[in-house]
Write a protein that holds these residues in place. Structure first.
Motif, short mmCIF file in Angstrom:
data_model
loop_
_atom_site.label_atom_id
_atom_site.label_comp_id
_atom_site.label_asym_id
_atom_site.label_seq_id
_atom_site.Cartn_x
_atom_site.Cartn_y
_atom_site.Cartn_z
N ASP A 130 0.84 -1.14 0.18
CA ASP A 130 -0.05 -0.06 0.02
C ASP A 130 0.87 1.31 0.13
N VAL A 131 1.93 1.34 0.90
CA VAL A 131 2.74 2.34 1.12
C VAL A 131 3.50 2.80 -0.31
N LEU A 132 3.94 1.54 -0.87
CA LEU A 132 4.86 1.74 -2.18
C LEU A 132 3.96 2.14 -3.25
N LYS A 133 2.72 1.60 -3.13
CA LYS A 133 1.61 2.26 -4.41
C LYS A 133 1.61 3.67 -4.19
N ILE A 134 1.82 4.39 -3.11
CA ILE A 134 1.28 5.84 -3.09
C ILE A 134 2.59 6.34 -3.38
N TYR B 93 4.55 10.69 4.25
CA TYR B 93 3.23 11.03 3.65
C TYR B 93 2.60 9.70 3.10
N SER B 94 3.42 9.03 2.35
CA SER B 94 3.03 7.50 2.06
C SER B 94 2.48 6.71 2.91
N ILE B 95 3.46 6.66 4.08
CA ILE B 95 3.10 5.62 4.96
C ILE B 95 1.92 6.16 5.88
N SER B 96 1.53 7.43 6.04
CA SER B 96 0.56 7.85 6.78
C SER B 96 -0.64 7.77 5.95
N VAL B 97 -0.65 8.31 4.77
CA VAL B 97 -1.86 7.91 3.95
C VAL B 97 -2.11 6.65 3.84
N ALA B 98 -1.29 5.95 3.58
CA ALA B 98 -1.67 4.34 3.61
C ALA B 98 -1.97 3.70 4.77
N GLY B 99 -1.58 4.49 6.00
CA GLY B 99 -2.00 3.72 7.34
C GLY B 99 -3.58 4.28 7.46
N LEU C 94 -0.87 0.42 14.64
CA LEU C 94 0.17 -0.25 14.28
C LEU C 94 1.24 0.54 13.30
N PHE C 95 0.73 1.52 12.60
CA PHE C 95 1.68 2.13 11.71
C PHE C 95 2.69 3.20 12.33
N ILE C 96 2.32 3.63 13.58
CA ILE C 96 3.02 4.55 14.00
C ILE C 96 4.30 4.35 14.43
#
Lengths: 635, 151
Positions: A122-126, A185-191, A199-201
């Protein structure tokens, strides 16, 4: 030939990353309907971008003047190191570097073992989609591989101001910082679309620290370069370009305080996400301001309005996507627990309010001229006085919060108990204040206040460690996170002292100085010995030789230069600086007078300037400790 | 209901604080603005000599003069040059070192005060990092000029 291959690689990157972009449009962050393995895509994108970058670097190395950027920004006479760093000494190349860093962050993230395969995808897609947007920007508006016809025999030149070791490393550091926020940004939006936000924090945390460290160093290096290269004797000019880098730094600093609570207490998670998105958007805004030329800036480089519009579109797209995802997945406050004002959480919230107020203020001051020219058709600029007049009063409560904050307990604390904890410190403060007053009583009252404040912060940080040692009776067992916080806070303290010294307390003398004449400044005697003509690899230099005496003892020979570059008819000032812990003696040499005996010289004494750079180093070191701490915790 | 009222009150208080903050900011901003004018605008508008302004234009060719003056026992260079927008011009005096990129026939922005005799007393002469760079204001002037020539 090589350049064609480079462009080919870039085109393939555009095509491959578009897969991720369209996938994101079709299925959003939903793994099950994906056609592509985003992890493999991200690796491919990185490798291809790297190849493309190598091709461009190679073209610069062999001075291939058929390329437009090389013809106008490089020269066959350039030393090889500046040929190579010339790659990012121009708009097109620097955006390619930006893309390289962005894909590199994706690549490293794909090797991250903390996130689940699903989440990584998910993260890498963003992230890949962001790469697509930047690649399209490069290909359509700023292609470094663009040909020029007919190719010139000799190139223009790399802007002589950029032919400097400081500028060799400043852009990569700044970009790693700026672009590092893309993965945040990618991690947050995917999270956001994941079920469990908590979990993603932990996944996010190390990336926040590493980007922040690089941005801190990048800004520090830029400011250091401006200090010794521009010959203006200052280190910060409140120029739009400088402010642009400060904005994401402020929100990132707020973010790295908040993420500590978010990870520990599982509160303020939504806020963490907002800050993450905001930070990346501000990084992009910075790029827009620097690259579009909409603002009158002393640092502005020649540029093209078309690019500005494109970046503005990207900016809008990326921020709306972030906001849209946030609103769509908003499920009320993550944790309805109240935060008490008098608690560590409360103090960190206060920190956030200060940081964001500052961000807002600086943003307003920076882009107000834009509004004013559009709305009222009047051209204005907002100068340093505005920023100083806002920063100074805000600094006072901010510093007090910084001093008390670390002594406040989590959950709920009591004012009286806090007072008891810091009473020794308060006595210490009293003596420090007296000492500072005694040493600087001749200086302006403002400078004394701020130096006292800086010393207080340093003292309270040190006291924190000592207190720790006393309680535990074991000297080497200071937890990394305490150590990190102490280092970073000391860095701010040092920064305040350095900045105060070199602005409020500085002494300046401009004059015509005859050879053999001495000028007194502070307790130094600056004697002008003579002028030497020096020939550099691609410039002629007029080097002044100055003998610096302190109490009748020669301490240093300073050699400021004025360089005349062969290729571009441009002149640069190379200041010479004698640094001591108490202050810098700074000399810049100007034009010769008609009588051929006198030269304009500009001599400054900038107290405590060296502490600015040491402060930045402390900040980065503190960040580094936090970074390793955030990695170690998870294993 | 009571809880809701309390929340509304909270929001109102925050909004008020925010507004007050913004007002203070804007007032402060207004006091620290530096307006930018072209030499023609300087003559058209009756400008207050106590306000710091910026004037931009091209440095008129062969207008640069330097002379040495003794001020408070130190010899200083008094620099003067003329800024033009091809319609009007204004004479600028400045004491200090000119930036490296300052050249006759090129764009420049000066910051300082109008004096009573119609001269400009520059406190700062702004340099640019890039020899190709031109402030947008000057670009406007130049393009207007070129258009006029075309007609």
């Amino acid at each position: 030939m090589v350049s064609e291959i480079g462009f080919l690689f870039l085109t393939i990157v555009l095509v491959i990353s578009s897969f991720s972009f369209f996938q994101l449009l079709i299925s959003g962050t939903n793994y099950s309907t994906d056609f592509f393995n985003q992890i493999k895509l991200s690796n491919l994108i990185f490798v291809l971008t790297l190849f493309s970058f190598i091709c461009l670097t190679y073209s610069f190395a062999i001075s291939d003047f058929t390329l437009n950027v090389i013809a106008s920004n490089s020269n066959s006479q350039l030393p090889i190191i500046y040929k190579l760093t010339g790659v990012w000494g121009n708009h097109e190349g620097s955006i390619l570097l930006w893309l390289l860093v962005m894909t590199f962050f994706g690549f490293i993230f794909s090797k991250n073992n903390l996130a689940s395969h699903y989440f990584k995808n998910d993260v890498l897609k963003i992230q890949n989609s962001l790469c697509f947007l930047i690649t399209s920007f490069i290909v359509f508006t700023s292609n470094p591989f663009e040909k020029t016809y007919p190719p010139p025999v000799e190139g223009g030149d790399l802007n002589p101001l950029l032919q400097d070791p400081g500028l060799v490393i400043h852009p990569p550091f700044l970009y790693i910082g700026y672009v590092g926020f893309s993965i945040i940004y990618s991690i947050s939006v995917a999270g956001l679309s994941n079920q469990k936000k908590e979990l993603f924090i932990d996944v996010l945390k190390p990336w926040v620290f590493i980007s922040w460290i690089f941005l801190t160093c990048g800004i520090g290096l830029g400011s250091w370069w401006a200090y010794y290269e521009l010959g203006w004797g200052g280190f910060w000019f409140w120029d739009p370009v400088e402010n642009a880098s400060l904005l994401p730094w402020l929100t990132a600093s707020a973010l790295l305080h908040t993420i500590v609570i978010a990870a520990k207490k599982k509160i303020l998670i939504n806020w963490t996400i907002i800050l993450s998105i905001l930070t990346f958007v501000l990084s992009l805004l910075g790029t827009f301001l620097v690259r579009s030329g909409v603002l009158v800036s002393v640092h502005a480089f020649a540029n093209d309005p078309k690019r500005g519009v494109y970046i503005l579109l990207l900016l809008a797209l990326i921020s709306f996507f972030g906001i849209f995802k946030y609103l769509k997945n908003y499920d009320g406050p993550t944790n309805p627990k109240q935060i008490h004002m008098i608690s560590r959480e409360g103090m960190i919230s206060l920190n956030n309010i200060f940081m964001l107020s500052l961000t807002f203020t600086i943003l307003l001051g920076t882009i107000y001229p834009l509004f004013s020219s559009v709305l009222f058709n009047s051209k204005i600029s907002v100068g340093a006085p505005f920023f100083n007049s806002i920063l100074m009063p805000v600094m006072l409560p901010f510093a007090v919060g910084m001093i008390i904050g670390p002594y406040v307990k989590w959950g709920k604390d009591d004012l009286f108990l806090i007072f008891k904890r810091v009473q020794t410190l308060l006595i210490l403060f009293f003596f420090i204040s007296l000492l500072v007053w005694y040493l600087n009583y001749k200086d302006p009252i403002l400078s004394i206040i701020f130096i006292i404040l800086g010393s207080w912060i340093i003292a309270s940080s040190l006291f924190e460690i000592f207190q720790f040692i006393n309680i535990k009776k074991r000297i080497f067992n200071i937890p990394k996170k305490i150590f990190a916080q102490v280092l970073a806070h000391m860095g701010i303290g040092l920064l305040i002292i350095g900045a105060t010294g070199s602005t409020v307390m500085k002494k300046e003398k401009i004059q015509f100085q005859e050879i053999g004449e001495s000028i007194k400044i502070k307790n130094y005697d600056v004697k002008f010995l003579g002028i030497k003509k020096v020939e550099g690899p691609n410039y002629l230099s007029q080097m002044g030789i100055f003998n610096i005496k302190n109490n009748n003892k020669t301490v240093k020979i300073l050699k400021p230069e004025k360089r005349f570059y062969n290729s571009g008819k441009q002149v640069t000032t190379e200041a010479a600086i004698y640094s001591t812990l108490l202050g810098d003696l700074y000399i810049a040499i100007g034009d010769v007078h008609q009588n051929k005996k006198q030269y304009t010289t500009r001599i400054w004494f900038n107290p405590f300037t060296i502490w600015i750079w040491i402060g930045v180093f402390f900040l980065a070191l503190g960040g580094l400790f936090s970074f390793f701490n955030s990695l170690a915790r998870k294993k | 209901m009571k809880k809701k009222n309390k929340r509304l009150l909270n929001i109102l208080v925050y909004l008020m604080l925010f507004t007050i903050g913004c007002l203070i900011l804007l007032m402060n901003l207004r006091d620290n603005l530096v307006f930018f004018y072209s030499p023609s605008e300087v003559f058209q508008k009756n400008l207050d000599p106590t306000n710091k302004i910026r004037v931009g234009g091209m440095v008129k060719k062969t207008s640069l003069k330097k002379e040495v003056k003794k001020i408070k026992g130190r010899s200083l260079e008094q620099i003067s040059f003329v800024i033009t927008d091809f319609n009007n011009e204004i004479k600028v005096s400045y004491i200090g070192i000119l930036p490296d990129l300052f050249k006759e026939g090129q764009g420049v922005v000066v910051e300082g005060f109008i004096t009573s005799n119609g001269m400009f007393n520059a406190k700062t002469v702004l340099a640019k990092h890039d020899e190709n760079y031109m402030p947008p204001e000057i670009k406007d002037i130049k393009s207007i000029k070129e258009n006029n020539n075309g007609i």
